[in-house]
Design a protein around this motif. Structure first.
Motif, PDB file in Angstrom:
ATOM      1  N   GLN A 121       7.498   0.912  -1.712  1.00 43.85           N
ATOM      2  CA  GLN A 121       7.141  -0.271  -0.931  1.00 43.85           C
ATOM      3  C   GLN A 121       6.206   0.097   0.224  1.00 43.85           C
ATOM      4  N   THR A 122       6.452   1.216   0.853  1.00 40.98           N
ATOM      5  CA  THR A 122       5.596   1.668   1.954  1.00 40.98           C
ATOM      6  C   THR A 122       4.174   1.902   1.455  1.00 40.98           C
ATOM      7  N   LYS A 123       4.052   2.457   0.254  1.00 41.15           N
ATOM      8  CA  LYS A 123       2.733   2.679  -0.344  1.00 41.15           C
ATOM      9  C   LYS A 123       1.999   1.340  -0.559  1.00 41.15           C
ATOM     10  N   VAL A 124       2.704   0.349  -1.060  1.00 41.41           N
ATOM     11  CA  VAL A 124       2.110  -0.975  -1.270  1.00 41.41           C
ATOM     12  C   VAL A 124       1.748  -1.608   0.074  1.00 41.41           C
ATOM     13  N   LYS A 125       2.648  -1.515   1.033  1.00 42.75           N
ATOM     14  CA  LYS A 125       2.378  -2.055   2.374  1.00 42.75           C
ATOM     15  C   LYS A 125       1.111  -1.436   2.951  1.00 42.75           C
ATOM     16  N   ASP A 126       1.005  -0.130   2.878  1.00 41.08           N
ATOM     17  CA  ASP A 126      -0.173   0.556   3.414  1.00 41.08           C
ATOM     18  C   ASP A 126      -1.449   0.128   2.697  1.00 41.08           C
ATOM     19  N   LEU A 127      -1.372  -0.073   1.385  1.00 38.25           N
ATOM     20  CA  LEU A 127      -2.539  -0.522   0.630  1.00 38.25           C
ATOM     21  C   LEU A 127      -2.955  -1.924   1.065  1.00 38.25           C
ATOM     22  N   ILE A 128      -1.995  -2.806   1.242  1.00 45.74           N
ATOM     23  CA  ILE A 128      -2.313  -4.163   1.707  1.00 45.74           C
ATOM     24  C   ILE A 128      -2.975  -4.113   3.076  1.00 45.74           C
ATOM     25  N   LEU A 129      -2.421  -3.308   3.968  1.00 45.94           N
ATOM     26  CA  LEU A 129      -2.982  -3.219   5.323  1.00 45.94           C
ATOM     27  C   LEU A 129      -4.367  -2.572   5.340  1.00 45.94           C
TER      28      LEU A 129
END
Length: 156
Positions: free
Chosen positions: A24-32
């Motif tokens: 989830q952190t990886k996805v969050k970072d990609l979105i940001l």
């Protein structure tokens, strides 16, 4: 197991802290990273991804009609492709290919979702942009869930 993990995440988030898995952190970072190139509402897109798929934990929704981290439907992708010249290159692909792209390419999924959100926001305003993203001009329950997640992420 996946549902237990989601339950733990949701329960801990009720107390104001968002605990994310490494995925989830990886996805969050990609979105940001990607969202600011297409919208100034990156935290809204992040909250929508949490609401839609728990940041990628559930990439198939609505009887597998909604796909990816932002739960896009092929017909919605086709709609935004028809409105956006930068995405016009996708129109040559069939529905199965588009679905595969969205499931395999989070970056592309974020771009399409941002463009869809911005199309709705400019045409209908912020509330309806969020509401329409989930299929209704006045989907207050969905809007409230997104805003709740947005607030939790902004507290972090």
């Amino acid at each position: 197991m996946k549902y237990l993990l989601i339950s733990v995440i949701l329960v801990t988030s009720l107390f104001g802290k968002v605990n994310l898995t490494p995925e989830q952190t990886k996805v969050k970072d990609l979105i940001l990273e990607v969202a600011p190139k297409y919208t100034e509402y990156k935290s809204t897109i992040l909250a929508m991804a949490m609401t839609e798929s728990s940041l990628g934990l559930m990439v198939l929704g609505d009887d597998s009609e909604s796909l990816g981290i932002l739960q896009l439907q092929v017909r919605t992708i086709r709609y935004i492709i028809s409105k956006d010249k930068q995405l016009a290159f996708l129109s040559k692909y069939n529905d199965k290919q588009l679905a595969t792209f969205v499931l395999r390419n989070d970056h592309l999924s974020i771009i399409i979702a941002c463009k869809l959100f911005e199309y709705y926001r400019k045409r209908y305003g912020y509330f309806q942009a969020i509401s329409r993203y989930n299929g209704g001009a006045k989907n207050v329950a969905y809007y409230n869930r997104v805003i709740s997640w947005k607030k939790k992420f902004m507290r972090k």
